[in-house]
Design a protein around this motif. Structure first.
Motif, PDB file in Angstrom:
ATOM      1  N   UNK A  66       0.805  -1.214   0.000  1.00 20.78           N
ATOM      2  CA  UNK A  66       0.000   0.000   0.000  1.00 20.78           C
ATOM      3  C   UNK A  66       0.839   1.265   0.000  1.00 20.78           C
ATOM      4  N   UNK A  67       2.122   1.181   0.320  1.00 18.74           N
ATOM      5  CA  UNK A  67       2.957   2.376   0.430  1.00 18.74           C
ATOM      6  C   UNK A  67       2.954   3.143  -0.887  1.00 18.74           C
ATOM      7  N   UNK A  68       2.687   4.440  -0.808  1.00 19.87           N
ATOM      8  CA  UNK A  68       2.618   5.269  -2.013  1.00 19.87           C
ATOM      9  C   UNK A  68       2.680   6.735  -1.630  1.00 19.87           C
ATOM     10  N   UNK A  69       3.052   7.560  -2.578  1.00 21.67           N
ATOM     11  CA  UNK A  69       2.921   9.002  -2.417  1.00 21.67           C
ATOM     12  C   UNK A  69       1.542   9.377  -2.919  1.00 21.67           C
ATOM     13  N   UNK A  70       0.690   9.850  -2.000  1.00 19.98           N
ATOM     14  CA  UNK A  70      -0.693  10.190  -2.328  1.00 19.98           C
ATOM     15  C   UNK A  70      -0.892  11.670  -2.067  1.00 19.98           C
ATOM     16  N   UNK A  71      -1.111  12.435  -3.114  1.00  8.65           N
ATOM     17  CA  UNK A  71      -1.300  13.873  -2.964  1.00  8.65           C
ATOM     18  C   UNK A  71      -1.921  14.426  -4.244  1.00  8.65           C
ATOM     19  N   UNK A  72      -2.537  15.594  -4.126  1.00 10.92           N
ATOM     20  CA  UNK A  72      -3.078  16.259  -5.304  1.00 10.92           C
ATOM     21  C   UNK A  72      -2.026  17.096  -6.013  1.00 10.92           C
ATOM     22  N   UNK A  73      -0.882  17.316  -5.362  1.00  7.77           N
ATOM     23  CA  UNK A  73       0.152  18.133  -5.968  1.00  7.77           C
ATOM     24  C   UNK A  73       1.517  17.639  -5.495  1.00  7.77           C
ATOM     25  N   UNK A  74       2.577  18.151  -6.121  1.00 13.94           N
ATOM     26  CA  UNK A  74       3.928  17.747  -5.760  1.00 13.94           C
ATOM     27  C   UNK A  74       4.777  17.557  -7.001  1.00 13.94           C
ATOM     28  N   UNK A 133      -0.161  13.340 -11.576  1.00 12.40           N
ATOM     29  CA  UNK A 133       1.037  12.535 -11.355  1.00 12.40           C
ATOM     30  C   UNK A 133       0.762  11.309 -10.496  1.00 12.40           C
ATOM     31  N   UNK A 134      -0.118  11.440  -9.512  1.00 11.92           N
ATOM     32  CA  UNK A 134      -0.440  10.273  -8.693  1.00 11.92           C
ATOM     33  C   UNK A 134      -1.031   9.166  -9.556  1.00 11.92           C
ATOM     34  N   UNK A 135      -2.058   9.493 -10.330  1.00 12.11           N
ATOM     35  CA  UNK A 135      -2.731   8.479 -11.143  1.00 12.11           C
ATOM     36  C   UNK A 135      -1.810   7.899 -12.204  1.00 12.11           C
ATOM     37  N   UNK A 136      -1.014   8.745 -12.835  1.00 16.95           N
ATOM     38  CA  UNK A 136      -0.107   8.256 -13.878  1.00 16.95           C
ATOM     39  C   UNK A 136       0.920   7.279 -13.302  1.00 16.95           C
ATOM     40  N   UNK A 266       0.294  27.016 -10.061  1.00 13.02           N
ATOM     41  CA  UNK A 266       0.756  28.011  -9.093  1.00 13.02           C
ATOM     42  C   UNK A 266       1.389  27.313  -7.889  1.00 13.02           C
ATOM     43  N   UNK A 267       0.740  26.275  -7.383  1.00 10.93           N
ATOM     44  CA  UNK A 267       1.247  25.552  -6.211  1.00 10.93           C
ATOM     45  C   UNK A 267       2.601  24.912  -6.518  1.00 10.93           C
ATOM     46  N   UNK A 268       2.726  24.325  -7.697  1.00 14.21           N
ATOM     47  CA  UNK A 268       3.960  23.642  -8.060  1.00 14.21           C
ATOM     48  C   UNK A 268       5.107  24.636  -8.226  1.00 14.21           C
ATOM     49  N   UNK A 269       4.847  25.744  -8.882  1.00 14.78           N
ATOM     50  CA  UNK A 269       5.896  26.735  -9.121  1.00 14.78           C
ATOM     51  C   UNK A 269       6.330  27.424  -7.837  1.00 14.78           C
ATOM     52  N   UNK A 273       3.935  22.964  -0.092  1.00 10.85           N
ATOM     53  CA  UNK A 273       3.758  21.546   0.205  1.00 10.85           C
ATOM     54  C   UNK A 273       2.383  21.234   0.763  1.00 10.85           C
ATOM     55  N   UNK A 274       1.588  22.275   1.082  1.00  9.80           N
ATOM     56  CA  UNK A 274       0.223  22.006   1.538  1.00  9.80           C
ATOM     57  C   UNK A 274      -0.659  21.704   0.331  1.00  9.80           C
ATOM     58  N   UNK A 275      -1.838  21.143   0.600  1.00 13.85           N
ATOM     59  CA  UNK A 275      -2.739  20.780  -0.492  1.00 13.85           C
ATOM     60  C   UNK A 275      -3.451  22.019  -1.034  1.00 13.85           C
ATOM     61  N   UNK A 276      -3.515  22.179  -2.351  1.00 15.82           N
ATOM     62  CA  UNK A 276      -4.231  23.319  -2.919  1.00 15.82           C
ATOM     63  C   UNK A 276      -5.729  23.191  -2.718  1.00 15.82           C
ATOM     64  N   UNK A 277      -6.457  24.312  -2.736  1.00 21.56           N
ATOM     65  CA  UNK A 277      -7.904  24.251  -2.527  1.00 21.56           C
ATOM     66  C   UNK A 277      -8.651  23.544  -3.651  1.00 21.56           C
ATOM     67  N   UNK A 278      -8.070  23.502  -4.831  1.00 17.64           N
ATOM     68  CA  UNK A 278      -8.706  22.839  -5.965  1.00 17.64           C
ATOM     69  C   UNK A 278      -7.637  22.423  -6.959  1.00 17.64           C
TER      70      UNK A 278
END
Length: 331
Positions: A66-74, A133-136, A266-269, A273-278
């Protein structure tokens, strides 16, 4: 059976390890910090460390990964290193160590291009079509895992869909926090029909795959509660359980998807490291139907969900003390 569970510090991994212990298996967990599962041993390390992975898998008959990097951004490289290369290291080490069975815990997003899904089964993983990136990277990792399947080293992929429950920080706490702040919109009026998976059900399906490897190796199976509901209804149920007002303001899905793409950049640039609102992926999840035909999954696993959606919401309310007044969150 001697079973290694990777990523057991998370909600689902911890419940998988607990279930295996209750069934009488000899369980060790492998992750960067102690999982704290009663009756299980901890082996601390990371799937990014080849030596640690080789030591971790030695002597086990089964592995649940189950170990994985799970995030909406990064950073894309970070997702690849953990999700793809980490899985590659684990597979190679497990085969060398003589592990018999490996259950790779995947995600339905590995086969989702952003279009609505209504009653499909487990379509082939496709990194080129998956969004984010997570899904890919999970798609690439699932393909690696299933390609390693053989009679001597049996591999199955289980894709639990939107797992939640008490103690969930990935979905439940984010929903409650944003709803309490008035920052959770209903996209397209919350009409999209979606299915989710209560954590106990996801864990029991994953463990069932380990026990039914003869029937399921070489396959990918989507797991859910099998109870599609409009997303607005589901969010309202979670908010009621947590004692916050349900979201009421509405945004067209197409606008949210476009805004999500901009916010991601914007978050990536900015290096935040916090999760973006959308994000675009989140907007797609909230505005398009995604529910799956569970007949093949249940037949092959000889499994049915033990906890209904409404029972899960009741357990969630009990976790939060069944509040009668809305929680308050500082702005």
């Amino acid at each position: 059976m001697r079973v290694l569970v990777t990523g057991a510090s998370g909600l689902l991994g911890r419940e998988v390890a607990r279930l295996l212990v209750r069934q009488g298996h000899a369980v060790t967990t492998f992750q960067r910090r102690a999982a704290g599962v009663d009756g299980a041993a901890d082996f601390l390390g990371s799937v990014t460390d080849g030596d640690a992975v080789r030591r971790a898998v030695a002597g086990f008959e089964g592995v649940i990964h189950l170990a994985a990097k799970v995030s909406f951004t990064g950073r894309a490289a970070d997702f690849h290193e953990v999700n793809v290369e980490g899985t590659r290291r684990l597979i190679e080490a497990a085969r060398e160590a003589g592990v018999r069975d490996l259950v790779f815990v995947s995600s339905p997003s590995v086969a989702n291009s952003g279009a609505a899904i209504a009653g499909l089964g487990a379509e082939p993983a496709d990194p080129a079509r998956a969004h984010g990136d997570y899904s890919r990277t999970k798609a690439a990792a699932e393909m690696l895992a299933l390609a390693a399947d053989s009679r001597e080293f049996r591999v199955a992929a289980v894709r639990p869909h939107i797992v939640w429950g008490p103690g969930d920080t990935q979905l439940v706490e984010r929903v409650l926090e944003r709803a309490a702040r008035g920052r959770l919109p209903l996209l397209d009026a919350g009409a999209a029909l979606i299915d989710t998976t209560y954590v106990d059900n996801a864990a029991s399906a994953i463990v069932a795959a380990l026990h039914r490897m003869e029937q399921v190796h070489g396959r990918a199976l989507v797991v859910s509660n099998g109870e599609p509901r409009p997303v607005g209804e589901l969010l309202a149920g979670i908010c009621a359980a947590g004692g916050v007002p349900a979201p009421s303001w509405r945004v067209p899905g197409r606008i949210a998807r476009a805004a999500g793409s901009v916010v991601e950049k914007i978050w990536l640039r900015s290096g935040r490291e916090d999760e973006p609102p959308m994000t675009r992926f989140l907007a797609e999840q909230l505005s398009t139907a995604h529910w799956f035909d569970q007949r093949e999954t249940r037949a092959l696993l000889d499994w049915t969900p033990a906890v209904s959606l409404d029972e899960g919401l009741a357990k969630l309310a009990a976790h939060y003390g069944a509040p009668t007044t809305a929680r308050t969150v500082r702005p």
